[in-house]
Design a protein around this motif. Sequence first.
Motif, PDB file in Angstrom:
ATOM      1  N   THR A 107      76.029   1.410  55.123  1.00 23.68           N
ATOM      2  CA  THR A 107      74.581   1.209  55.285  1.00 23.68           C
ATOM      3  C   THR A 107      74.254  -0.278  55.300  1.00 23.68           C
ATOM      4  O   THR A 107      75.073  -1.108  54.915  1.00 23.68           O
TER       5      THR A 107
ATOM      6  N   GLY B 122      72.065   3.781  57.607  1.00 22.45           N
ATOM      7  CA  GLY B 122      73.244   3.594  58.454  1.00 22.45           C
ATOM      8  C   GLY B 122      72.888   3.771  59.919  1.00 22.45           C
ATOM      9  O   GLY B 122      73.654   3.430  60.801  1.00 22.45           O
ATOM     10  N   TYR B 123      71.715   4.348  60.168  1.00 24.94           N
ATOM     11  CA  TYR B 123      71.288   4.609  61.541  1.00 24.94           C
ATOM     12  C   TYR B 123      70.720   3.346  62.189  1.00 24.94           C
ATOM     13  O   TYR B 123      70.380   2.390  61.508  1.00 24.94           O
ATOM     14  N   ASN B 124      70.551   3.406  63.508  1.00 26.65           N
ATOM     15  CA  ASN B 124      69.961   2.289  64.249  1.00 26.65           C
ATOM     16  C   ASN B 124      68.492   2.528  64.551  1.00 26.65           C
ATOM     17  O   ASN B 124      67.934   1.882  65.421  1.00 26.65           O
ATOM     18  N   PHE B 125      67.899   3.496  63.869  1.00 29.69           N
ATOM     19  CA  PHE B 125      66.483   3.784  64.110  1.00 29.69           C
ATOM     20  C   PHE B 125      65.914   4.523  62.903  1.00 29.69           C
ATOM     21  O   PHE B 125      66.646   5.020  62.051  1.00 29.69           O
TER      22      PHE B 125
ATOM     23  N   PRO C 124      75.903  12.591  51.380  1.00 26.04           N
ATOM     24  CA  PRO C 124      76.398  12.673  49.992  1.00 26.04           C
ATOM     25  C   PRO C 124      75.262  12.632  48.960  1.00 26.04           C
ATOM     26  O   PRO C 124      75.363  13.282  47.915  1.00 26.04           O
TER      27      PRO C 124
ATOM     28  N   TRP D 134      81.639  15.452  52.939  1.00 27.86           N
ATOM     29  CA  TRP D 134      82.587  15.280  54.043  1.00 27.86           C
ATOM     30  C   TRP D 134      83.128  16.643  54.496  1.00 27.86           C
ATOM     31  O   TRP D 134      83.187  16.938  55.689  1.00 27.86           O
TER      32      TRP D 134
ATOM     33  N   PHE E  85      84.824  10.673  62.544  1.00 29.24           N
ATOM     34  CA  PHE E  85      85.113  11.352  61.265  1.00 29.24           C
ATOM     35  C   PHE E  85      84.378  10.734  60.073  1.00 29.24           C
ATOM     36  O   PHE E  85      84.793  10.897  58.935  1.00 29.24           O
ATOM     37  N   GLU E  86      83.308  10.032  60.355  1.00 25.06           N
ATOM     38  CA  GLU E  86      82.498   9.434  59.294  1.00 25.06           C
ATOM     39  C   GLU E  86      81.344  10.371  58.986  1.00 25.06           C
ATOM     40  O   GLU E  86      80.727  10.919  59.904  1.00 25.06           O
ATOM     41  N   VAL E  87      81.031  10.548  57.699  1.00 24.61           N
ATOM     42  CA  VAL E  87      79.902  11.393  57.342  1.00 24.61           C
ATOM     43  C   VAL E  87      78.654  10.514  57.191  1.00 24.61           C
ATOM     44  O   VAL E  87      78.754   9.374  56.724  1.00 24.61           O
ATOM     45  N   ALA E  88      77.498  11.029  57.615  1.00 27.63           N
ATOM     46  CA  ALA E  88      76.256  10.257  57.576  1.00 27.63           C
ATOM     47  C   ALA E  88      75.947   9.794  56.152  1.00 27.63           C
ATOM     48  O   ALA E  88      76.166  10.536  55.185  1.00 27.63           O
ATOM     49  N   PHE E  89      75.401   8.597  56.034  1.00 25.55           N
ATOM     50  CA  PHE E  89      75.187   7.955  54.730  1.00 25.55           C
ATOM     51  C   PHE E  89      74.323   8.783  53.788  1.00 25.55           C
ATOM     52  O   PHE E  89      74.497   8.754  52.581  1.00 25.55           O
ATOM     53  N   TRP E  90      73.380   9.569  54.339  1.00 24.25           N
ATOM     54  CA  TRP E  90      72.421  10.282  53.497  1.00 24.25           C
ATOM     55  C   TRP E  90      72.982  11.597  52.958  1.00 24.25           C
ATOM     56  O   TRP E  90      72.478  12.131  51.970  1.00 24.25           O
TER      57      TRP E  90
ATOM     58  N   CYS F  53      85.241   7.643  53.928  1.00 28.21           N
ATOM     59  CA  CYS F  53      84.723   8.032  55.234  1.00 28.21           C
ATOM     60  C   CYS F  53      83.217   8.252  55.227  1.00 28.21           C
ATOM     61  O   CYS F  53      82.731   9.140  55.911  1.00 28.21           O
ATOM     62  N   VAL F  54      82.526   7.471  54.441  1.00 27.45           N
ATOM     63  CA  VAL F  54      81.066   7.548  54.456  1.00 27.45           C
ATOM     64  C   VAL F  54      80.540   6.394  55.301  1.00 27.45           C
ATOM     65  O   VAL F  54      81.022   5.268  55.197  1.00 27.45           O
ATOM     66  N   GLN F  55      79.567   6.703  56.122  1.00 25.76           N
ATOM     67  CA  GLN F  55      78.968   5.702  57.000  1.00 25.76           C
ATOM     68  C   GLN F  55      78.413   4.528  56.187  1.00 25.76           C
ATOM     69  O   GLN F  55      77.661   4.742  55.230  1.00 25.76           O
TER      70      GLN F  55
ATOM     71  N   ALA G 160      75.437  15.607  64.299  1.00 29.15           N
ATOM     72  CA  ALA G 160      74.356  14.712  63.865  1.00 29.15           C
ATOM     73  C   ALA G 160      74.711  14.034  62.544  1.00 29.15           C
ATOM     74  O   ALA G 160      74.194  12.960  62.241  1.00 29.15           O
ATOM     75  N   LYS G 161      75.599  14.657  61.771  1.00 30.09           N
ATOM     76  CA  LYS G 161      75.951  14.059  60.478  1.00 30.09           C
ATOM     77  C   LYS G 161      77.446  13.783  60.315  1.00 30.09           C
ATOM     78  O   LYS G 161      77.881  13.342  59.252  1.00 30.09           O
TER      79      LYS G 161
ATOM     80  N   LYS H  31      74.255   8.489  69.799  1.00 31.34           N
ATOM     81  CA  LYS H  31      74.681   7.078  69.722  1.00 31.34           C
ATOM     82  C   LYS H  31      73.908   6.318  68.639  1.00 31.34           C
ATOM     83  O   LYS H  31      74.490   5.512  67.903  1.00 31.34           O
ATOM     84  N   ASP H  32      72.611   6.578  68.545  1.00 31.23           N
ATOM     85  CA  ASP H  32      71.777   5.842  67.585  1.00 31.23           C
ATOM     86  C   ASP H  32      72.049   6.223  66.136  1.00 31.23           C
ATOM     87  O   ASP H  32      71.579   5.549  65.224  1.00 31.23           O
ATOM     88  N   ASN H  33      72.772   7.310  65.936  1.00 27.42           N
ATOM     89  CA  ASN H  33      73.143   7.664  64.558  1.00 27.42           C
ATOM     90  C   ASN H  33      74.273   6.765  64.039  1.00 27.42           C
ATOM     91  O   ASN H  33      74.576   6.784  62.846  1.00 27.42           O
ATOM     92  N   ASN H  34      74.882   6.013  64.963  1.00 24.77           N
ATOM     93  CA  ASN H  34      75.788   4.940  64.557  1.00 24.77           C
ATOM     94  C   ASN H  34      76.976   5.436  63.719  1.00 24.77           C
ATOM     95  O   ASN H  34      77.382   4.764  62.773  1.00 24.77           O
ATOM     96  N   LEU H  35      77.466   6.618  64.047  1.00 25.42           N
ATOM     97  CA  LEU H  35      78.563   7.209  63.265  1.00 25.42           C
ATOM     98  C   LEU H  35      79.898   6.950  63.947  1.00 25.42           C
ATOM     99  O   LEU H  35      80.044   7.219  65.135  1.00 25.42           O
TER     100      LEU H  35
END
Lengths: 124, 158
Positions: free
Chosen positions: A23, A78-81, B64, B83, B57-62, A19-21, B41-42, B50-54
């Motif tokens: 990239t 993984g972001y769009n900006f 971990p 997570w 239930f997904e954790v932001a790439f940065w 469940c990691v975004q 946000a994460k 929306k621009d965070n593209n998540l």
Amino acid sequence: MKKYYISTLVMIVLFTSSCVQPTRNINITLKLHLKGMKDVQRVGVKGNDKPLSWDQGLPMNPIIKDSLYTVTYTTKTGYNFTEIKFTVDDKAELKGQPNRRLDFPNTNRVVYEATFDNPAAKAN
Amino acid sequence: MITLIKKLTKPLLLPHWYQDLLLAIPRLVCGYLLTADFGSAKFGLPWSPKDNNLHLFEVAFWFPHDVAAYGGIFKMFPVFFAWMGAFSEAVGGIFLLAGYQTRLFSTLILLTMLVAMFMQQWQNGLWNMLPAMGFAWVALYTSVIGSGRFGIDHLVTK
């Protein structure tokens, strides 16, 4: 009972691991115009995503000294900006103003052209 | 088992309703901020930027990577801890706001904030520790008293 706890733990670890975004690599080219500046020693860019950081500026190379500088780098995000600010001789631009924002929702390549301390910019 | 769940859910009530109301205010504010801002946000929720593209239930790439930098057990299981931390903030915020399973989610939030304070912000000084500390104080008392009168826990256990 012990087996149950171990398998539950393994399932939690496996579940959360997936469940990691995801990239992607974004190739970014920055071009910076300087106006009315002389004897500039260092031009750089700071920002959110590696190889940029807000502590240390990534150096930009002169195309025309004291006038036009550029750098190209690849960032994994993984972001769009992403957000950046330029620096000249370690002094950051746009003091008290928002960072510059580069959007890349449907592309993996961005060319961004700007003038130092002027928030209006041209992105391709 | 049911008795244990009921015990965990049933809030402690203060003598007067306005005392419960007063203590509900920080709980509601913190729950809202956690799920609407810090957490979403994460962690992917329908209201994540929306621009965070998540995705859900997904954790932001940065995150971990940040968690792995704490070292020790965090370096061994960075994705799991990232997570869980993001889940505690984003989803825990909803439960805190609703006052549902308040003790359980308050404990998760408290643990997450302790990690944020001591592993992430400690070297950045007291000022940077303040947001996590604020959430931790609220999660500390809600993990003891639960939701009070103004939460779903009270409605389902009275």
